[in-house]
Design a protein around this motif. Sequence first.
Motif, PDB file in Angstrom:
ATOM      1  N   GLY A  84      73.153 -69.530  11.117  1.00 58.30           N
ATOM      2  CA  GLY A  84      72.552 -68.533  10.247  1.00 58.30           C
ATOM      3  C   GLY A  84      72.717 -67.121  10.782  1.00 58.30           C
ATOM      4  O   GLY A  84      73.027 -66.193  10.026  1.00 58.30           O
ATOM      5  N   MET A  85      72.539 -66.961  12.089  1.00 62.72           N
ATOM      6  CA  MET A  85      72.714 -65.643  12.706  1.00 62.72           C
ATOM      7  C   MET A  85      74.159 -65.171  12.600  1.00 62.72           C
ATOM      8  O   MET A  85      74.446 -64.026  12.217  1.00 62.72           O
ATOM      9  N   LEU A  86      75.114 -66.054  12.898  1.00 58.24           N
ATOM     10  CA  LEU A  86      76.527 -65.669  12.846  1.00 58.24           C
ATOM     11  C   LEU A  86      76.949 -65.319  11.427  1.00 58.24           C
ATOM     12  O   LEU A  86      77.664 -64.333  11.202  1.00 58.24           O
ATOM     13  N   LEU A  87      76.500 -66.110  10.454  1.00 54.02           N
ATOM     14  CA  LEU A  87      76.828 -65.808   9.069  1.00 54.02           C
ATOM     15  C   LEU A  87      76.190 -64.495   8.620  1.00 54.02           C
ATOM     16  O   LEU A  87      76.811 -63.711   7.890  1.00 54.02           O
ATOM     17  N   ALA A  88      74.972 -64.246   9.067  1.00 49.86           N
ATOM     18  CA  ALA A  88      74.287 -63.009   8.677  1.00 49.86           C
ATOM     19  C   ALA A  88      75.005 -61.785   9.249  1.00 49.86           C
ATOM     20  O   ALA A  88      75.139 -60.763   8.562  1.00 49.86           O
ATOM     21  N   VAL A  89      75.463 -61.894  10.482  1.00 54.53           N
ATOM     22  CA  VAL A  89      76.210 -60.777  11.082  1.00 54.53           C
ATOM     23  C   VAL A  89      77.481 -60.517  10.286  1.00 54.53           C
ATOM     24  O   VAL A  89      77.838 -59.361  10.003  1.00 54.53           O
ATOM     25  N   MET A  90      78.167 -61.597   9.912  1.00 50.95           N
ATOM     26  CA  MET A  90      79.404 -61.439   9.139  1.00 50.95           C
ATOM     27  C   MET A  90      79.117 -60.848   7.758  1.00 50.95           C
ATOM     28  O   MET A  90      79.843 -59.963   7.280  1.00 50.95           O
ATOM     29  N   LEU A  91      78.037 -61.313   7.124  1.00 54.23           N
ATOM     30  CA  LEU A  91      77.755 -60.902   5.751  1.00 54.23           C
ATOM     31  C   LEU A  91      77.046 -59.551   5.664  1.00 54.23           C
ATOM     32  O   LEU A  91      76.775 -59.076   4.554  1.00 54.23           O
ATOM     33  N   THR A  92      76.713 -58.954   6.796  1.00 51.79           N
ATOM     34  CA  THR A  92      76.194 -57.580   6.789  1.00 51.79           C
ATOM     35  C   THR A  92      77.245 -56.587   7.277  1.00 51.79           C
ATOM     36  O   THR A  92      76.967 -55.381   7.356  1.00 51.79           O
ATOM     37  N   SER A  93      78.407 -57.085   7.622  1.00 57.33           N
ATOM     38  CA  SER A  93      79.505 -56.205   8.030  1.00 57.33           C
ATOM     39  C   SER A  93      80.300 -55.773   6.796  1.00 57.33           C
ATOM     40  O   SER A  93      80.066 -56.249   5.679  1.00 57.33           O
ATOM     41  N   GLN A  94      81.249 -54.891   7.000  1.00 59.31           N
ATOM     42  CA  GLN A  94      82.058 -54.380   5.892  1.00 59.31           C
ATOM     43  C   GLN A  94      83.226 -55.318   5.620  1.00 59.31           C
ATOM     44  O   GLN A  94      84.328 -55.148   6.131  1.00 59.31           O
ATOM     45  N   ILE A  95      82.975 -56.367   4.828  1.00 57.02           N
ATOM     46  CA  ILE A  95      84.011 -57.317   4.473  1.00 57.02           C
ATOM     47  C   ILE A  95      84.155 -57.360   2.962  1.00 57.02           C
ATOM     48  O   ILE A  95      83.240 -56.979   2.217  1.00 57.02           O
ATOM     49  N   MET A  96      85.290 -57.841   2.509  1.00 56.27           N
ATOM     50  CA  MET A  96      85.543 -57.921   1.068  1.00 56.27           C
ATOM     51  C   MET A  96      84.692 -59.037   0.445  1.00 56.27           C
ATOM     52  O   MET A  96      84.415 -60.051   1.090  1.00 56.27           O
ATOM     53  N   ALA A  97      84.298 -58.835  -0.794  1.00 57.89           N
ATOM     54  CA  ALA A  97      83.546 -59.826  -1.578  1.00 57.89           C
ATOM     55  C   ALA A  97      82.282 -60.272  -0.849  1.00 57.89           C
ATOM     56  O   ALA A  97      81.927 -61.452  -0.861  1.00 57.89           O
ATOM     57  N   ARG A  98      81.598 -59.333  -0.221  1.00 51.31           N
ATOM     58  CA  ARG A  98      80.412 -59.668   0.563  1.00 51.31           C
ATOM     59  C   ARG A  98      79.321 -60.275  -0.316  1.00 51.31           C
ATOM     60  O   ARG A  98      78.683 -61.258   0.064  1.00 51.31           O
ATOM     61  N   GLY A  99      79.111 -59.715  -1.507  1.00 50.49           N
ATOM     62  CA  GLY A  99      78.087 -60.255  -2.399  1.00 50.49           C
ATOM     63  C   GLY A  99      78.396 -61.669  -2.839  1.00 50.49           C
ATOM     64  O   GLY A  99      77.509 -62.530  -2.894  1.00 50.49           O
ATOM     65  N   LEU A 100      79.671 -61.928  -3.158  1.00 49.91           N
ATOM     66  CA  LEU A 100      80.072 -63.272  -3.571  1.00 49.91           C
ATOM     67  C   LEU A 100      79.874 -64.274  -2.439  1.00 49.91           C
ATOM     68  O   LEU A 100      79.382 -65.391  -2.659  1.00 49.91           O
ATOM     69  N   LEU A 101      80.248 -63.891  -1.236  1.00 54.99           N
ATOM     70  CA  LEU A 101      80.100 -64.784  -0.087  1.00 54.99           C
ATOM     71  C   LEU A 101      78.628 -65.079   0.184  1.00 54.99           C
ATOM     72  O   LEU A 101      78.277 -66.210   0.535  1.00 54.99           O
ATOM     73  N   ARG A 102      77.761 -64.097   0.017  1.00 51.75           N
ATOM     74  CA  ARG A 102      76.326 -64.334   0.190  1.00 51.75           C
ATOM     75  C   ARG A 102      75.832 -65.356  -0.828  1.00 51.75           C
ATOM     76  O   ARG A 102      75.036 -66.244  -0.488  1.00 51.75           O
ATOM     77  N   SER A 103      76.306 -65.242  -2.051  1.00 57.43           N
ATOM     78  CA  SER A 103      75.893 -66.197  -3.087  1.00 57.43           C
ATOM     79  C   SER A 103      76.383 -67.609  -2.760  1.00 57.43           C
ATOM     80  O   SER A 103      75.651 -68.585  -2.925  1.00 57.43           O
ATOM     81  N   LEU A 104      77.612 -67.723  -2.269  1.00 57.79           N
ATOM     82  CA  LEU A 104      78.169 -69.031  -1.933  1.00 57.79           C
ATOM     83  C   LEU A 104      77.416 -69.673  -0.773  1.00 57.79           C
ATOM     84  O   LEU A 104      77.186 -70.890  -0.770  1.00 57.79           O
ATOM     85  N   VAL A 105      77.031 -68.861   0.199  1.00 58.52           N
ATOM     86  CA  VAL A 105      76.302 -69.392   1.357  1.00 58.52           C
ATOM     87  C   VAL A 105      74.918 -69.880   0.934  1.00 58.52           C
ATOM     88  O   VAL A 105      74.435 -70.915   1.419  1.00 58.52           O
ATOM     89  N   PHE A 106      74.282 -69.158   0.013  1.00 62.02           N
ATOM     90  CA  PHE A 106      72.917 -69.513  -0.396  1.00 62.02           C
ATOM     91  C   PHE A 106      72.892 -70.614  -1.445  1.00 62.02           C
ATOM     92  O   PHE A 106      71.866 -71.284  -1.613  1.00 62.02           O
ATOM     93  N   PHE A 107      74.014 -70.847  -2.124  1.00 64.90           N
ATOM     94  CA  PHE A 107      74.035 -71.799  -3.242  1.00 64.90           C
ATOM     95  C   PHE A 107      73.534 -73.192  -2.862  1.00 64.90           C
ATOM     96  O   PHE A 107      72.768 -73.796  -3.633  1.00 64.90           O
ATOM     97  N   PRO A 108      73.913 -73.796  -1.723  1.00 61.49           N
ATOM     98  CA  PRO A 108      73.427 -75.153  -1.405  1.00 61.49           C
ATOM     99  C   PRO A 108      71.909 -75.266  -1.341  1.00 61.49           C
ATOM    100  O   PRO A 108      71.357 -76.343  -1.575  1.00 61.49           O
ATOM    101  N   VAL A 109      71.216 -74.165  -1.040  1.00 56.77           N
ATOM    102  CA  VAL A 109      69.757 -74.198  -0.981  1.00 56.77           C
ATOM    103  C   VAL A 109      69.176 -74.529  -2.349  1.00 56.77           C
ATOM    104  O   VAL A 109      68.126 -75.180  -2.460  1.00 56.77           O
ATOM    105  N   LEU A 110      69.866 -74.105  -3.397  1.00 57.58           N
ATOM    106  CA  LEU A 110      69.365 -74.287  -4.757  1.00 57.58           C
ATOM    107  C   LEU A 110      69.655 -75.673  -5.317  1.00 57.58           C
ATOM    108  O   LEU A 110      69.074 -76.060  -6.326  1.00 57.58           O
ATOM    109  N   VAL A 111      70.545 -76.411  -4.678  1.00 53.41           N
ATOM    110  CA  VAL A 111      70.944 -77.724  -5.184  1.00 53.41           C
ATOM    111  C   VAL A 111      69.901 -78.763  -4.797  1.00 53.41           C
ATOM    112  O   VAL A 111      69.304 -78.708  -3.713  1.00 53.41           O
ATOM    113  N   SER A 112      69.672 -79.729  -5.675  1.00 56.08           N
ATOM    114  CA  SER A 112      68.723 -80.806  -5.408  1.00 56.08           C
ATOM    115  C   SER A 112      69.100 -81.558  -4.139  1.00 56.08           C
ATOM    116  O   SER A 112      70.267 -81.892  -3.913  1.00 56.08           O
ATOM    117  N   THR A 113      68.093 -81.820  -3.300  1.00 58.51           N
ATOM    118  CA  THR A 113      68.341 -82.547  -2.055  1.00 58.51           C
ATOM    119  C   THR A 113      68.874 -83.946  -2.336  1.00 58.51           C
ATOM    120  O   THR A 113      69.779 -84.432  -1.644  1.00 58.51           O
TER     121      THR A 113
END
Length: 295
Positions: A91-120
């Motif tokens: 989580g820390m490593l992904l957060a560092v990457m997703l707060t840096s200046q990378i392309m499609a940062r918003g999309l990548l944040r959504s993809l990382v968070f998407f599994p949380v929304l899926v039924s267990t």
Amino acid sequence: MVASAVSTLTTRRSSYPGWFYLPAAVIYGVLFLLPTFASFYFSLTRWSLFSSSFIGFENFIQFFREPFLIQGLVNTIIYAVITSGLKVVIGMLLAVMLTSQIMARGLLRSLVFFPVLVSTIGVGITFTVLMHPTQGAINEGLALLGIKGPGWLTDPKVALFSVALVDVWKGVGLATVIYIAGIVAIPKDYYEAARIDGGTKLQNFFYITLPLSRPATATVITLSFIGGLRTFDLIWAMTKGGPGFASDTIASVIYKQYQSGFFGLSTAGNVVLFILIAILVVPITIFLNRREGHQ
């Protein structure tokens, strides 16, 4: 004097009257306190839907005599440590990457968070198919590379760790979001001063990001550890505690007792789980908050 009077008046006006907390207190009492005390009582009885008889600590004695309870206890702690530890690191490593200046940062944040929304349960069923020892996509992919995949859910030595990895995949998005919030809240002045002093990105991480993200770390550890200790749904969806009792946790042992009609025994198991979580989590929380206060 005037400033003090204005401050006092503002404080008084912004404070809520006592009755304002009453609805929340009633809801908390009905949905949490009442069931908790009822569980303590019924753990001392032999009960059904229509009757109960007091038997003292007999349920607890019988529960601790269960032959696979110790294994379930060890599995529970191992599972909680693995899942919470990996969620913190990844989580820390992904957060560092997703707060840096990378392309499609918003999309990548959504993809990382998407599994949380899926039924267990949905996740469990899906990965049960993917981890099939002979027809699963994971082992078939490894076979193309000349690697013989293990029996992810059929090998007693691997099953618990396989479910733990799926748990991390599903839950690391929440840890990442918490870390992103913690990193974004760090004043940019620290990084600017470090840049002027010639600090590298690695030094920035270890001397600025990591220590100033301690509140986020404390939150992630606490939530992940509690979730790991009380895990049940993913274990049951993928292995039902098997093969044999290799991936049983305390929660799955409790559920098996409930399935067998031993309601008082399963209630005693819930009390044991409640006490276990309190014994392990409360000291960790106090320690983390104390360390945070020294920063």
